[in-house]
Design a protein around this motif. Sequence first.
Motif, PDB file in Angstrom:
ATOM      1  N   UNK A  17       0.805  -1.230   0.000  1.00 14.91           N
ATOM      2  CA  UNK A  17       0.000   0.000   0.000  1.00 14.91           C
ATOM      3  C   UNK A  17       0.837   1.279   0.000  1.00 14.91           C
ATOM      4  N   UNK A  18       1.957   1.257   0.709  1.00 19.07           N
ATOM      5  CA  UNK A  18       2.755   2.496   0.766  1.00 19.07           C
ATOM      6  C   UNK A  18       3.426   2.803  -0.576  1.00 19.07           C
ATOM      7  N   UNK A  19       3.689   1.773  -1.366  1.00 15.77           N
ATOM      8  CA  UNK A  19       4.287   1.996  -2.697  1.00 15.77           C
ATOM      9  C   UNK A  19       3.200   2.490  -3.659  1.00 15.77           C
ATOM     10  N   UNK A  20       2.028   1.903  -3.502  1.00 15.23           N
ATOM     11  CA  UNK A  20       0.865   2.343  -4.278  1.00 15.23           C
ATOM     12  C   UNK A  20       0.622   3.830  -4.041  1.00 15.23           C
ATOM     13  N   UNK A  21       0.731   4.238  -2.778  1.00 11.19           N
ATOM     14  CA  UNK A  21       0.504   5.648  -2.451  1.00 11.19           C
ATOM     15  C   UNK A  21       1.562   6.545  -3.080  1.00 11.19           C
ATOM     16  N   UNK A  22       2.810   6.079  -3.107  1.00  9.39           N
ATOM     17  CA  UNK A  22       3.876   6.860  -3.749  1.00  9.39           C
ATOM     18  C   UNK A  22       3.540   7.100  -5.223  1.00  9.39           C
ATOM     19  N   UNK A  73      -2.331   2.788 -21.930  1.00 17.43           N
ATOM     20  CA  UNK A  73      -1.792   1.867 -20.925  1.00 17.43           C
ATOM     21  C   UNK A  73      -2.918   0.998 -20.379  1.00 17.43           C
ATOM     22  N   UNK A  74      -2.686  -0.310 -20.410  1.00 19.03           N
ATOM     23  CA  UNK A  74      -3.728  -1.257 -20.014  1.00 19.03           C
ATOM     24  C   UNK A  74      -3.952  -1.225 -18.511  1.00 19.03           C
ATOM     25  N   UNK A  75      -5.204  -1.377 -18.119  1.00 13.95           N
ATOM     26  CA  UNK A  75      -5.562  -1.441 -16.707  1.00 13.95           C
ATOM     27  C   UNK A  75      -4.830  -2.578 -16.016  1.00 13.95           C
ATOM     28  N   UNK A  76      -4.617  -2.393 -14.735  1.00  8.99           N
ATOM     29  CA  UNK A  76      -3.979  -3.453 -13.976  1.00  8.99           C
ATOM     30  C   UNK A  76      -2.471  -3.336 -13.967  1.00  8.99           C
ATOM     31  N   UNK A  77      -1.954  -2.379 -14.724  1.00  7.12           N
ATOM     32  CA  UNK A  77      -0.500  -2.201 -14.749  1.00  7.12           C
ATOM     33  C   UNK A  77      -0.119  -0.927 -14.009  1.00  7.12           C
ATOM     34  N   UNK A  78      -1.057  -0.433 -13.234  1.00 11.31           N
ATOM     35  CA  UNK A  78      -0.827   0.875 -12.649  1.00 11.31           C
ATOM     36  C   UNK A  78      -1.688   1.123 -11.422  1.00 11.31           C
ATOM     37  N   UNK A  79      -1.199   2.035 -10.630  1.00 16.83           N
ATOM     38  CA  UNK A  79      -1.984   2.438  -9.474  1.00 16.83           C
ATOM     39  C   UNK A  79      -2.800   3.678  -9.752  1.00 16.83           C
ATOM     40  N   UNK A  80      -2.629   4.271 -10.929  1.00 16.79           N
ATOM     41  CA  UNK A  80      -3.176   5.614 -11.100  1.00 16.79           C
ATOM     42  C   UNK A  80      -4.256   5.765 -12.180  1.00 16.79           C
ATOM     43  N   UNK A  81      -4.369   4.836 -13.080  1.00  8.02           N
ATOM     44  CA  UNK A  81      -5.480   4.990 -14.027  1.00  8.02           C
ATOM     45  C   UNK A  81      -6.280   3.683 -14.107  1.00  8.02           C
TER      46      UNK A  81
END
Length: 270
Positions: A128-133, A262-270
């Motif tokens: 979670x903390x990396x996701x937040x970064x 950019x395909x979903x699931x490869x990112x925390x932001x879109x």
Amino acid sequence: MSKSKAIIKTEEEIELMRLSNQLVSKVLGELSNYIQPGISTLRLDEIAYTYIKDHHAEPAFLNYKPHSSKTAYPYTLCVSVNEYVVHGMPKKDCILKEGDVVSIDCGVKLNGYFGDSAYTFSVGELKPEVMQLLSVTYECLELGIEKAVHGNRVGDIGYAVQVHAEKHGYGVVRELVGHGVGRSLHEAPEVPNYGGRGRGMVLVEGLVIAIEPMINMGTRKLLLDQDGWSLRTADKLPSAHFEHTVVVRKGKAEKLTTFEFIKNGKTAVI
Ligand code: MF3
Ligand code: CO
């Protein structure tokens, strides 16, 4: 180094830049299909090289020589995994694994104009903390872009990025900055990710700039690898990097790059 005078683009030039920036966005989209545990960062580089050549363009970073003291950069991509911040050199033995974050920076040259964009991908589930970064760094980019309007100053962009990152206790990288983009990959002005409100060059409509916050989870201090390029955090905590090329407009900046491929699931932001 950047030339001292910023170059304002005509609408015709902006149309050409739209094409090179659209292509670089598609390269990142193509790469998102391959980002998974087990792939090497060198393989990602080969995929990007082939894709760019197939689209009648040139990889902009390949053989790029920013300072006379440095050797020419030998790859298409900068691939920076986890504690690597930017300019990570692709490697055959750098294999992505679950939980990694990988920043991929790509530049292309098409019809004489450059496109430049970067995105930090997630490999499987992140802590979670990396996701937040990642989310906060992406927000920093968006907040910076919101300031890229006619009549504002370069320092307004840096101020917005810095305040948001530091609010979360993150380190804002200072050694590298955003930049003007056009017939050269790096043009004036420099666009730092820190700064003072109302300071620096006045932004005018038709100026094309790459805004690229590089944000570290911990210290902003960096170390340079033996290869002379790859930069990593001094405390080995992860770093994130997102970059869009935008046109300064009246009221609202116009993005020339997009993360929509950019395909979903490869990112925390879109
Ligand atoms: N996108 C980066 C930048 O805007 C990377 C340049 S890498 C280099 O500065 F290899 F071309 F130097
Ligand atoms: Co750039």
